[in-house]
Design a protein around this motif. Structure first.
Motif, PDB file in Angstrom:
ATOM      1  N   ALA A 184      37.357 -70.856  64.016  1.00  0.00           N
ATOM      2  CA  ALA A 184      36.131 -70.859  64.807  1.00  0.00           C
ATOM      3  C   ALA A 184      35.292 -69.625  64.497  1.00  0.00           C
ATOM      4  O   ALA A 184      35.818 -68.535  64.250  1.00  0.00           O
ATOM      5  N   LEU A 185      33.989 -69.802  64.508  1.00  0.00           N
ATOM      6  CA  LEU A 185      33.056 -68.727  64.182  1.00  0.00           C
ATOM      7  C   LEU A 185      32.809 -67.861  65.409  1.00  0.00           C
ATOM      8  O   LEU A 185      32.587 -68.373  66.508  1.00  0.00           O
ATOM      9  N   VAL A 186      32.859 -66.553  65.248  1.00  0.00           N
ATOM     10  CA  VAL A 186      32.533 -65.613  66.317  1.00  0.00           C
ATOM     11  C   VAL A 186      31.132 -65.074  66.063  1.00  0.00           C
ATOM     12  O   VAL A 186      30.817 -64.676  64.935  1.00  0.00           O
ATOM     13  N   HIS A 187      30.298 -65.068  67.087  1.00  0.00           N
ATOM     14  CA  HIS A 187      28.932 -64.587  66.938  1.00  0.00           C
ATOM     15  C   HIS A 187      28.780 -63.221  67.600  1.00  0.00           C
ATOM     16  O   HIS A 187      29.389 -62.925  68.632  1.00  0.00           O
ATOM     17  N   ALA A 188      27.935 -62.390  66.992  1.00  0.00           N
ATOM     18  CA  ALA A 188      27.645 -61.074  67.544  1.00  0.00           C
ATOM     19  C   ALA A 188      26.260 -60.640  67.061  1.00  0.00           C
ATOM     20  O   ALA A 188      25.722 -61.198  66.112  1.00  0.00           O
ATOM     21  N   SER A 189      25.699 -59.652  67.738  1.00  0.00           N
ATOM     22  CA  SER A 189      24.388 -59.128  67.354  1.00  0.00           C
ATOM     23  C   SER A 189      24.533 -57.746  66.742  1.00  0.00           C
ATOM     24  O   SER A 189      25.568 -57.099  66.867  1.00  0.00           O
ATOM     25  N   SER A 190      23.486 -57.309  66.060  1.00  0.00           N
ATOM     26  CA  SER A 190      23.374 -55.981  65.468  1.00  0.00           C
ATOM     27  C   SER A 190      24.417 -55.747  64.373  1.00  0.00           C
ATOM     28  O   SER A 190      25.153 -56.644  63.975  1.00  0.00           O
ATOM     29  N   SER A 191      24.491 -54.519  63.897  1.00  0.00           N
ATOM     30  CA  SER A 191      25.350 -54.177  62.764  1.00  0.00           C
ATOM     31  C   SER A 191      26.827 -54.067  63.121  1.00  0.00           C
ATOM     32  O   SER A 191      27.653 -53.795  62.247  1.00  0.00           O
ATOM     33  N   ILE A 192      27.175 -54.278  64.377  1.00  0.00           N
ATOM     34  CA  ILE A 192      28.580 -54.251  64.787  1.00  0.00           C
ATOM     35  C   ILE A 192      29.388 -55.291  64.005  1.00  0.00           C
ATOM     36  O   ILE A 192      30.600 -55.148  63.815  1.00  0.00           O
ATOM     37  N   LYS A 193      28.727 -56.326  63.498  1.00  0.00           N
ATOM     38  CA  LYS A 193      29.447 -57.358  62.727  1.00  0.00           C
ATOM     39  C   LYS A 193      30.139 -56.752  61.513  1.00  0.00           C
ATOM     40  O   LYS A 193      31.266 -57.133  61.184  1.00  0.00           O
ATOM     41  N   PHE A 194      29.491 -55.827  60.819  1.00  0.00           N
ATOM     42  CA  PHE A 194      30.137 -55.152  59.690  1.00  0.00           C
ATOM     43  C   PHE A 194      31.387 -54.415  60.162  1.00  0.00           C
ATOM     44  O   PHE A 194      32.417 -54.397  59.477  1.00  0.00           O
ATOM     45  N   CYS A 195      31.293 -53.812  61.344  1.00  0.00           N
ATOM     46  CA  CYS A 195      32.398 -53.017  61.864  1.00  0.00           C
ATOM     47  C   CYS A 195      33.584 -53.891  62.232  1.00  0.00           C
ATOM     48  O   CYS A 195      34.739 -53.461  62.107  1.00  0.00           O
ATOM     49  N   ARG A 196      33.307 -55.118  62.669  1.00  0.00           N
ATOM     50  CA  ARG A 196      34.404 -56.031  62.993  1.00  0.00           C
ATOM     51  C   ARG A 196      35.226 -56.345  61.742  1.00  0.00           C
ATOM     52  O   ARG A 196      36.452 -56.471  61.808  1.00  0.00           O
ATOM     53  N   VAL A 197      34.558 -56.465  60.612  1.00  0.00           N
ATOM     54  CA  VAL A 197      35.278 -56.686  59.359  1.00  0.00           C
ATOM     55  C   VAL A 197      36.003 -55.408  58.940  1.00  0.00           C
ATOM     56  O   VAL A 197      37.159 -55.439  58.524  1.00  0.00           O
ATOM     57  N   ALA A 198      35.338 -54.274  59.086  1.00  0.00           N
ATOM     58  CA  ALA A 198      35.922 -53.001  58.664  1.00  0.00           C
ATOM     59  C   ALA A 198      37.168 -52.643  59.462  1.00  0.00           C
ATOM     60  O   ALA A 198      38.108 -52.035  58.925  1.00  0.00           O
ATOM     61  N   GLU A 199      37.214 -53.013  60.737  1.00  0.00           N
ATOM     62  CA  GLU A 199      38.367 -52.639  61.571  1.00  0.00           C
ATOM     63  C   GLU A 199      39.462 -53.693  61.573  1.00  0.00           C
ATOM     64  O   GLU A 199      40.476 -53.541  62.255  1.00  0.00           O
ATOM     65  N   GLY A 200      39.271 -54.789  60.816  1.00  0.00           N
ATOM     66  CA  GLY A 200      40.311 -55.796  60.698  1.00  0.00           C
ATOM     67  C   GLY A 200      40.247 -56.910  61.710  1.00  0.00           C
ATOM     68  O   GLY A 200      41.170 -57.728  61.798  1.00  0.00           O
ATOM     69  N   ALA A 201      39.149 -57.014  62.477  1.00  0.00           N
ATOM     70  CA  ALA A 201      39.017 -58.065  63.484  1.00  0.00           C
ATOM     71  C   ALA A 201      38.416 -59.344  62.909  1.00  0.00           C
ATOM     72  O   ALA A 201      38.457 -60.389  63.548  1.00  0.00           O
ATOM     73  N   ALA A 202      37.825 -59.268  61.727  1.00  0.00           N
ATOM     74  CA  ALA A 202      37.259 -60.423  61.029  1.00  0.00           C
ATOM     75  C   ALA A 202      37.427 -60.185  59.538  1.00  0.00           C
ATOM     76  O   ALA A 202      37.719 -59.059  59.104  1.00  0.00           O
ATOM     77  N   ASP A 203      37.219 -61.243  58.747  1.00  0.00           N
ATOM     78  CA  ASP A 203      37.433 -61.138  57.302  1.00  0.00           C
ATOM     79  C   ASP A 203      36.164 -61.353  56.486  1.00  0.00           C
ATOM     80  O   ASP A 203      36.040 -60.812  55.390  1.00  0.00           O
ATOM     81  N   LEU A 204      35.245 -62.148  57.012  1.00  0.00           N
ATOM     82  CA  LEU A 204      34.022 -62.476  56.287  1.00  0.00           C
ATOM     83  C   LEU A 204      32.837 -62.497  57.248  1.00  0.00           C
ATOM     84  O   LEU A 204      32.953 -62.969  58.388  1.00  0.00           O
ATOM     85  N   TYR A 205      31.723 -61.992  56.766  1.00  0.00           N
ATOM     86  CA  TYR A 205      30.473 -62.025  57.524  1.00  0.00           C
ATOM     87  C   TYR A 205      29.382 -62.545  56.595  1.00  0.00           C
ATOM     88  O   TYR A 205      28.835 -61.808  55.788  1.00  0.00           O
ATOM     89  N   PRO A 206      29.094 -63.857  56.649  1.00  0.00           N
ATOM     90  CA  PRO A 206      28.033 -64.412  55.806  1.00  0.00           C
ATOM     91  C   PRO A 206      26.673 -64.308  56.486  1.00  0.00           C
ATOM     92  O   PRO A 206      26.556 -64.498  57.701  1.00  0.00           O
ATOM     93  N   ARG A 207      25.665 -64.014  55.707  1.00  0.00           N
ATOM     94  CA  ARG A 207      24.300 -63.946  56.234  1.00  0.00           C
ATOM     95  C   ARG A 207      23.383 -64.735  55.303  1.00  0.00           C
ATOM     96  O   ARG A 207      23.126 -64.318  54.172  1.00  0.00           O
ATOM     97  N   PHE A 208      22.922 -65.882  55.763  1.00  0.00           N
ATOM     98  CA  PHE A 208      22.006 -66.711  54.989  1.00  0.00           C
ATOM     99  C   PHE A 208      20.610 -66.549  55.580  1.00  0.00           C
ATOM    100  O   PHE A 208      20.224 -67.240  56.510  1.00  0.00           O
ATOM    101  N   GLY A 209      19.880 -65.602  55.038  1.00  0.00           N
ATOM    102  CA  GLY A 209      18.562 -65.260  55.571  1.00  0.00           C
ATOM    103  C   GLY A 209      18.247 -63.833  55.202  1.00  0.00           C
ATOM    104  O   GLY A 209      19.126 -63.053  54.832  1.00  0.00           O
ATOM    105  N   ASN A 210      16.991 -63.479  55.283  1.00  0.00           N
ATOM    106  CA  ASN A 210      16.550 -62.161  54.856  1.00  0.00           C
ATOM    107  C   ASN A 210      16.845 -61.089  55.901  1.00  0.00           C
ATOM    108  O   ASN A 210      16.678 -61.296  57.103  1.00  0.00           O
ATOM    109  N   VAL A 211      17.287 -59.947  55.419  1.00  0.00           N
ATOM    110  CA  VAL A 211      17.398 -58.737  56.233  1.00  0.00           C
ATOM    111  C   VAL A 211      16.839 -57.594  55.398  1.00  0.00           C
ATOM    112  O   VAL A 211      16.618 -57.731  54.196  1.00  0.00           O
ATOM    113  N   SER A 212      16.635 -56.455  56.026  1.00  0.00           N
ATOM    114  CA  SER A 212      16.177 -55.277  55.294  1.00  0.00           C
ATOM    115  C   SER A 212      17.366 -54.393  54.924  1.00  0.00           C
ATOM    116  O   SER A 212      18.433 -54.486  55.539  1.00  0.00           O
TER     117      SER A 212
END
Length: 269
Positions: A184-212
């Motif tokens: 199941a996909l977990v949703h979150a806002s802001s850059s904390i998503k990168f941190c979830r992968v970095a701390e071992g709570a998630a494995d992949l963070y795909p982003r289909f869309g433009n960011v800066s």
């Protein structure tokens, strides 16, 4: 050059400004691109810009609000990449999922980064081979726990995905989840998503869309320090400041380890 601890202190100072504006009340304006901006964005960036000028004189800073104002310096081989308030839309609505992002870029690579969430007290930081997290006191924006090492997770039995609360609810993200056979996909806002992968709570963070670039750089530095990384949707490494005046990232996948990267590349084909 500043140390990681210097950038942490600067992120905490910016967080104090943001929370002071929140406590006093504020109006939300709309930028030319349709995105919101508040006094908190502006004051936090001013604190960061002033602090970086003292820590690293002569090293340019690419900041979200500065770029909006047309202040775009030559990046050169080394520059800072800053989003003073990532998640302004949620912040303006009274939510807690917003962060301060500060990154140092060298030769196109994000080598040092800090992400601080002022409303929750979560702090993540990293430089080469050294990724850490801590909990901060929300009232004072000071460290309440020691900096603790973190590491991205090894390959799990089933891939775990995190995605954006808004842009992550689209067919492309669901197709990616299906392709890698993730749970199941977990949703979150802001850059904390990168941190979830970095701390071992998630494995992949795909982003289909433009960011800066300032949306990704700090998280990229932390994730790289924890053993992961980021690729563009064409499979190439994500680099920064390589297109003068164009700071748009047209999608990416953040991954925890080489196995996760391989699974992402297969799904993107």
């Amino acid at each position: 050059m500043p140390k990681l601890e210097d950038l942490i202190e600067l992120a905490l100072a910016a967080g104090r400004e943001i929370m002071a504006v929140r406590a006093a009340g504020f109006d939300t304006q709309t930028k030319l691109d349709g995105s919101p901006v508040t006094l908190a964005d502006q004051r936090a960036e001013a604190v960061i810009e002033s602090g970086l000028a003292k820590l690293a004189p002569g090293v340019p800073m690419i900041g979200e609000e500065a770029v909006e104002d047309g202040r775009i310096p030559e990046c050169g081989a080394r520059f800072f990449c800053v989003d003073p308030l990532d998640g302004t839309r949620g912040f303006a609505k009274g939510g807690d999922e917003f962060t301060v992002n500060i990154a140092l870029i060298e030769h196109g690579e994000a080598i040092m980064g800090v992400i601080y969430a002022p409303a929750t007290g979560e702090l993540y930081a990293g430089d080469p081979g050294h990724a850490v997290k801590a909990q901060c006191d929300i009232a004072t924006a000071t460290l309440a726990t020691p900096l603790t090492p973190i590491q991205a997770a090894p390959r799990p039995a089933q891939w775990r995905l995190v995605a954006s609360e808004l842009s992550g609810r689209n067919p492309e993200t669901e197709d990616f989840r299906t392709s890698v056979n993730a749970g199941a996909l977990v949703h979150a806002s802001s850059s904390i998503k990168f941190c979830r992968v970095a701390e071992g709570a998630a494995d992949l963070y795909p982003r289909f869309g433009n960011v800066s670039e300032w949306d990704a750089a700090a998280g990229h530095a932390i994730l790289s320090a924890a053993g992961g990384g980021i690729i563009r949707l064409d499979g190439s490494p994500l680099r920064y400041g390589t297109n003068p005046g164009d700071f748009l990232v047209r999608g990416f996948v953040a991954y925890s380890n080489e196995d996760a990267k391989a699974a992402a590349l297969k799904a993107l084909r």
